[in-house]
Scaffold this active site. Sequence first.
Site, PDB file in Angstrom:
ATOM      1  N   HIS A  68       0.821  -1.205   0.000  1.00 47.80           N
ATOM      2  CA  HIS A  68       0.000   0.000   0.000  1.00 47.80           C
ATOM      3  C   HIS A  68       0.857   1.257   0.000  1.00 47.80           C
ATOM      4  O   HIS A  68       2.002   1.254   0.468  1.00 47.80           O
ATOM      5  CB  HIS A  68      -0.922  -0.003   1.210  1.00 47.80           C
ATOM      6  CG  HIS A  68      -2.037  -0.997   1.089  1.00 47.80           C
ATOM      7  ND1 HIS A  68      -3.072  -1.044   1.987  1.00 47.80           N
ATOM      8  CD2 HIS A  68      -2.284  -1.966   0.176  1.00 47.80           C
ATOM      9  CE1 HIS A  68      -3.911  -2.001   1.629  1.00 47.80           C
ATOM     10  NE2 HIS A  68      -3.445  -2.589   0.547  1.00 47.80           N
ATOM     11  N   GLU A  70       0.657   4.058   1.714  1.00 48.59           N
ATOM     12  CA  GLU A  70       1.036   4.609   3.018  1.00 48.59           C
ATOM     13  C   GLU A  70       2.264   3.897   3.572  1.00 48.59           C
ATOM     14  O   GLU A  70       3.205   4.543   4.050  1.00 48.59           O
ATOM     15  CB  GLU A  70      -0.120   4.457   4.022  1.00 48.59           C
ATOM     16  CG  GLU A  70      -1.397   5.142   3.591  1.00 48.59           C
ATOM     17  CD  GLU A  70      -2.356   4.242   2.818  1.00 48.59           C
ATOM     18  OE1 GLU A  70      -3.570   4.411   2.981  1.00 48.59           O
ATOM     19  OE2 GLU A  70      -1.886   3.369   2.041  1.00 48.59           O
ATOM     20  N   CYS A  96      -6.186   1.551   5.099  1.00 49.20           N
ATOM     21  CA  CYS A  96      -6.706   0.285   5.625  1.00 49.20           C
ATOM     22  C   CYS A  96      -6.230   0.140   7.084  1.00 49.20           C
ATOM     23  O   CYS A  96      -5.439   0.944   7.573  1.00 49.20           O
ATOM     24  CB  CYS A  96      -6.206  -0.887   4.776  1.00 49.20           C
ATOM     25  SG  CYS A  96      -4.448  -1.256   4.978  1.00 49.20           S
ATOM     26  N   CYS A  99      -2.387  -0.213   7.422  1.00 52.69           N
ATOM     27  CA  CYS A  99      -1.700   1.068   7.273  1.00 52.69           C
ATOM     28  C   CYS A  99      -1.968   1.970   8.462  1.00 52.69           C
ATOM     29  O   CYS A  99      -1.076   2.712   8.902  1.00 52.69           O
ATOM     30  CB  CYS A  99      -2.119   1.745   5.969  1.00 52.69           C
ATOM     31  SG  CYS A  99      -1.468   0.909   4.497  1.00 52.69           S
TER      32      CYS A  99
END
Length: 154
Positions: A68, A70, A96, A99
């Site tokens: 991801h 992040e 999410c 993260c």
Amino acid sequence: MSKWDVRFLRLAIEVSTWSKDRSTQVGAVIVGEDRTPGPYGYNGFPRFIDDEKEERHARPSKYDWTEHAERNAIYNAARMGVALKGSTIYVTHVPCTDCARAIIQVGITRVVTDASCMEGGFAERWSDAAETTREMLGEAGIPVELIKVTPEEG
């Protein structure tokens, strides 16, 4: 919402265009307390992993191959030796839960997200996780601000 929030969120939107994800491009930019933009990330495969293999892009296996935005920004900070305590992360989509935990653990103190991410297919797929993320970040004292970016702003 400040002009800086708009500018840095626009930067995260630009970074998201570098993602090769076939369905959702996500970008993140981490900004220091003094408004200095620092590490960024987008969702994609780890370094040196072949992202041209079509079968790796199909759900659900793509989730095993994709990192991801992040966490990629956080990992890039680690590679550069940049401390993130007290910083803000600008991200194109609500983080999410994985993260969110990373954001909390590295000391990021504010999350700014593009409000338009909660429209359409992404919101349908991630609404339950987004609620958990908001609860987790809220309990940690980290505000999540959703702002709508329009072309004439900033």
